[in-house]
Design an enzyme around this catalytic site. Structure first.
Site, mmCIF file in Angstrom:
data_model
loop_
_atom_site.group_PDB
_atom_site.id
_atom_site.type_symbol
_atom_site.label_atom_id
_atom_site.label_comp_id
_atom_site.label_asym_id
_atom_site.label_seq_id
_atom_site.Cartn_x
_atom_site.Cartn_y
_atom_site.Cartn_z
ATOM 1 N N GLY A 152 0.591 -1.162 -0.077
ATOM 2 C CA GLY A 152 0.236 0.004 0.047
ATOM 3 C C GLY A 152 1.223 0.943 -0.052
ATOM 4 O O GLY A 152 2.349 1.067 0.324
ATOM 5 N N GLN A 160 2.925 10.333 1.405
ATOM 6 C CA GLN A 160 4.040 9.115 1.332
ATOM 7 C C GLN A 160 5.015 10.044 0.613
ATOM 8 O O GLN A 160 6.918 9.620 0.204
ATOM 9 C CB GLN A 160 3.890 8.248 1.873
ATOM 10 C CG GLN A 160 3.410 7.300 2.841
ATOM 11 C CD GLN A 160 2.986 6.323 2.700
ATOM 12 O OE1 GLN A 160 1.780 5.094 2.151
ATOM 13 N NE2 GLN A 160 3.970 5.319 3.405
ATOM 14 N N CYS A 187 6.458 0.208 7.611
ATOM 15 C CA CYS A 187 5.678 1.308 7.319
ATOM 16 C C CYS A 187 6.916 2.062 6.245
ATOM 17 O O CYS A 187 7.933 1.175 6.298
ATOM 18 C CB CYS A 187 5.365 2.449 8.049
ATOM 19 S SG CYS A 187 4.397 3.577 6.940
ATOM 20 N N LEU A 188 6.743 1.550 4.430
ATOM 21 C CA LEU A 188 7.715 2.202 3.655
ATOM 22 C C LEU A 188 8.301 3.685 4.546
ATOM 23 O O LEU A 188 9.196 4.095 3.760
ATOM 24 C CB LEU A 188 6.997 2.811 2.089
ATOM 25 C CG LEU A 188 6.733 1.207 1.966
ATOM 26 C CD1 LEU A 188 6.176 1.387 0.227
ATOM 27 C CD2 LEU A 188 7.237 0.609 1.854
ATOM 28 N N HIS A 241 -4.863 1.258 7.787
ATOM 29 C CA HIS A 241 -3.205 1.350 7.307
ATOM 30 C C HIS A 241 -2.585 2.511 6.774
ATOM 31 O O HIS A 241 -2.645 3.534 7.394
ATOM 32 C CB HIS A 241 -1.564 0.683 7.319
ATOM 33 C CG HIS A 241 -0.782 0.891 7.092
ATOM 34 N ND1 HIS A 241 0.640 -0.258 8.051
ATOM 35 C CD2 HIS A 241 0.188 1.850 6.339
ATOM 36 C CE1 HIS A 241 1.739 0.857 8.237
ATOM 37 N NE2 HIS A 241 1.466 1.536 6.960
ATOM 38 N N GLU A 242 -3.326 2.801 5.582
ATOM 39 C CA GLU A 242 -3.466 3.696 3.895
ATOM 40 C C GLU A 242 -4.165 4.825 4.619
ATOM 41 O O GLU A 242 -4.334 5.385 3.857
ATOM 42 C CB GLU A 242 -3.392 2.791 3.002
ATOM 43 C CG GLU A 242 -2.703 1.550 2.549
ATOM 44 C CD GLU A 242 -1.073 2.686 3.093
ATOM 45 O OE1 GLU A 242 -0.756 3.164 2.333
ATOM 46 O OE2 GLU A 242 -0.237 1.755 3.224
ATOM 47 N N HIS A 250 -2.771 7.102 7.157
ATOM 48 C CA HIS A 250 -1.338 7.463 6.441
ATOM 49 C C HIS A 250 -2.352 9.582 6.309
ATOM 50 O O HIS A 250 -2.137 10.227 6.218
ATOM 51 C CB HIS A 250 -1.435 7.469 5.214
ATOM 52 C CG HIS A 250 0.592 6.509 5.808
ATOM 53 N ND1 HIS A 250 1.000 7.282 5.958
ATOM 54 C CD2 HIS A 250 0.494 4.991 5.546
ATOM 55 C CE1 HIS A 250 1.889 6.361 6.259
ATOM 56 N NE2 HIS A 250 1.256 4.835 5.827
#
Length: 215
Positions: free
Chosen positions: A68, A73, A126-127, A168-169, A172
């Site tokens: 995702g 991000q 997480c990226l 999660h997304e 963000h």
């Protein structure tokens, strides 16, 4: 609808990002764009630019790799995210985590609410927080509403690991990182994860690191 003046700044930002070939640079924790709530998408990008941006998000997610990626991000404060999970995991992990393949999806202006009271806790990464993972307890089933990239309404129930991904997304887009919801005693480096915590559930980590799992 957003006026041309409102559209120009974010459209210009996206055009600048897309001017370079290859994956987009991923913003790391500490950048304010990750902590501001993203703006509702309301036509700030025209159809062609939105399509190009979505494709860039997809390319960046694959290259990272991740399952995702949210627009903040990559530094773009819009309520847009993409998800995709081929779920290449052993059967034991699939059963424990409810991880099943998810096709590529675009989430525009998403929001979610829990369905029922059941919660499950698993390690997340997480990226935008590279090198670390921590256990997060989340609802096991959520109702996601919003739109897709063509403006069509989305109203869908997600369960298991797909529910975790969309939470999660969407978080963000609200200025939240998974660490805000994590059991901080579980925080582990990727090296520690590979050496110690590859089990399908975090029970051994909870015992060894001294934190409680829900239920």
């Amino acid at each position: 609808m957003a006026s041309p003046r409102d559209r120009a700044p974010v459209a210009g930002l996206v055009e600048e990002l897309l001017a370079a070939d290859g994956p987009l640079p991923i913003v790391a924790a500490g950048d304010p764009v990750l902590r501001r709530g993203a703006d509702r998408f309301d036509g700030q990008l025209d159809g062609a630019l939105l399509s190009r941006f979505v494709e860039a998000l997809r390319l960046t997610m694959h290259a990272a790799p991740g399952v995702g990626l949210a627009a903040p991000q990559v530094g773009v404060p819009l309520r847009i995210a993409v998800i995709e999970d081929p779920a290449p995991v052993p059967e034991e992990v699939r059963l424990a985590r409810g991880r099943v393949p998810q096709p590529f999806r675009v989430l525009v202006n998403p929001s979610y609410e829990p369905v029922g009271t059941a919660r499950a806790a698993f390690f997340e990464g997480c990226l935008s927080v590279p090198g670390w993972q921590a256990v997060v307890a989340r609802p096991t089933e959520v109702r996601l509403t919003g739109e897709d990239e063509r403006g069509r309404a989305v109203d869908e129930v997600f369960t298991g690991w797909p529910a975790r991904i969309v939470q999660h997304e969407t978080d963000h887009l609200d200025g939240l990182l998974y660490l805000d919801r994590a059991e901080l005693r579980s925080l582990s480096s990727n090296q520690a994860m590979a050496e110690r915590w590859t089990q399908p559930t975090p029970r051994e980590a909870a015992t060894s690191l001294g934190f409680e799992l829900p239920g």
